[in-house]
Design an enzyme around this catalytic site. Structure first.
Site, PDB file in Angstrom:
ATOM      1  N   ASP A  14       0.605  -1.199   0.097  1.00  0.00           N
ATOM      2  CA  ASP A  14      -0.071   0.121  -0.018  1.00  0.00           C
ATOM      3  C   ASP A  14       0.710   1.312  -0.007  1.00  0.00           C
ATOM      4  OD1 ASP A  14       0.816   0.231   2.622  1.00  0.00           O
ATOM      5  OD2 ASP A  14      -0.853  -0.601   3.457  1.00  0.00           O
ATOM      6  N   LYS A  15       0.233   2.419   0.158  1.00  0.00           N
ATOM      7  CA  LYS A  15       1.002   3.808   0.107  1.00  0.00           C
ATOM      8  C   LYS A  15       2.157   3.684   1.024  1.00  0.00           C
ATOM      9  CE  LYS A  15      -2.432   6.709  -1.942  1.00  0.00           C
ATOM     10  NZ  LYS A  15      -3.129   7.932  -1.967  1.00  0.00           N
TER      11      LYS A  15
END
Length: 142
Positions: A14-15
């Site tokens: 993810d980020k």
């Protein structure tokens, strides 16, 4: 029995740069399918014999993060089986650091194609024996 080893793909992060939590549940399913194959009862064989094994519940404990390109060793064990419900345990370990990154459980039942419960002991005694043997093996190892 050989454990399932899986490399973390970039698209699974993810980020924050860590593996998104939903992927561990997918890996549990991949490892369960691999485990059944190792037992000689691949999921495709089960389905061809009219057995479907839906998920009843999932438990997850996230212990440490993994990141892109990490390898995760997934040890699968049958924790409980009494003929109708199967409980499978998963221990995921980072192969590089040997750190436990995830502990999980999934429970499953067995139904026919019409969705009716199957009692394996009556309808598929060989598979029933194999699963019961795995429970005994797991208890002996504890």
């Amino acid at each position: 029995m050989k454990d399932f080893v899986r490399k973390v793909n970039y698209h699974e992060t993810d980020k924050m740069g860590i593996t998104h939590h939903s992927n561990y549940i997918k890996w549990m399913e991949e490892a369960r399918i691999y485990f059944l194959d190792q037992l000689g009862y691949s999921y495709s064989k089960l389905e061809s014999e009219g057995i479907i094994s839906p998920v009843l519940s999932v438990e997850c404990q996230y212990k440490a993060s993994t990141t892109f390109d990490d390898e995760v060793n997934i040890c699968v064990a049958v924790e409980e089986f009494r003929g109708v419900k199967l409980v499978v345990g998963y221990t995921m370990t980072n192969t590089k650091t040997n750190e436990v990154v995830f502990l999980g459980k999934s429970s499953h039942c067995f139904v026919d194609k019409a969705g009716r419960p199957i009692v394996l002991k009556k309808q598929f005694p060989d598979f029933d024996k194999i699963l019961k043997k795995q429970v005994s093996k797991n208890m002996d190892e504890k």
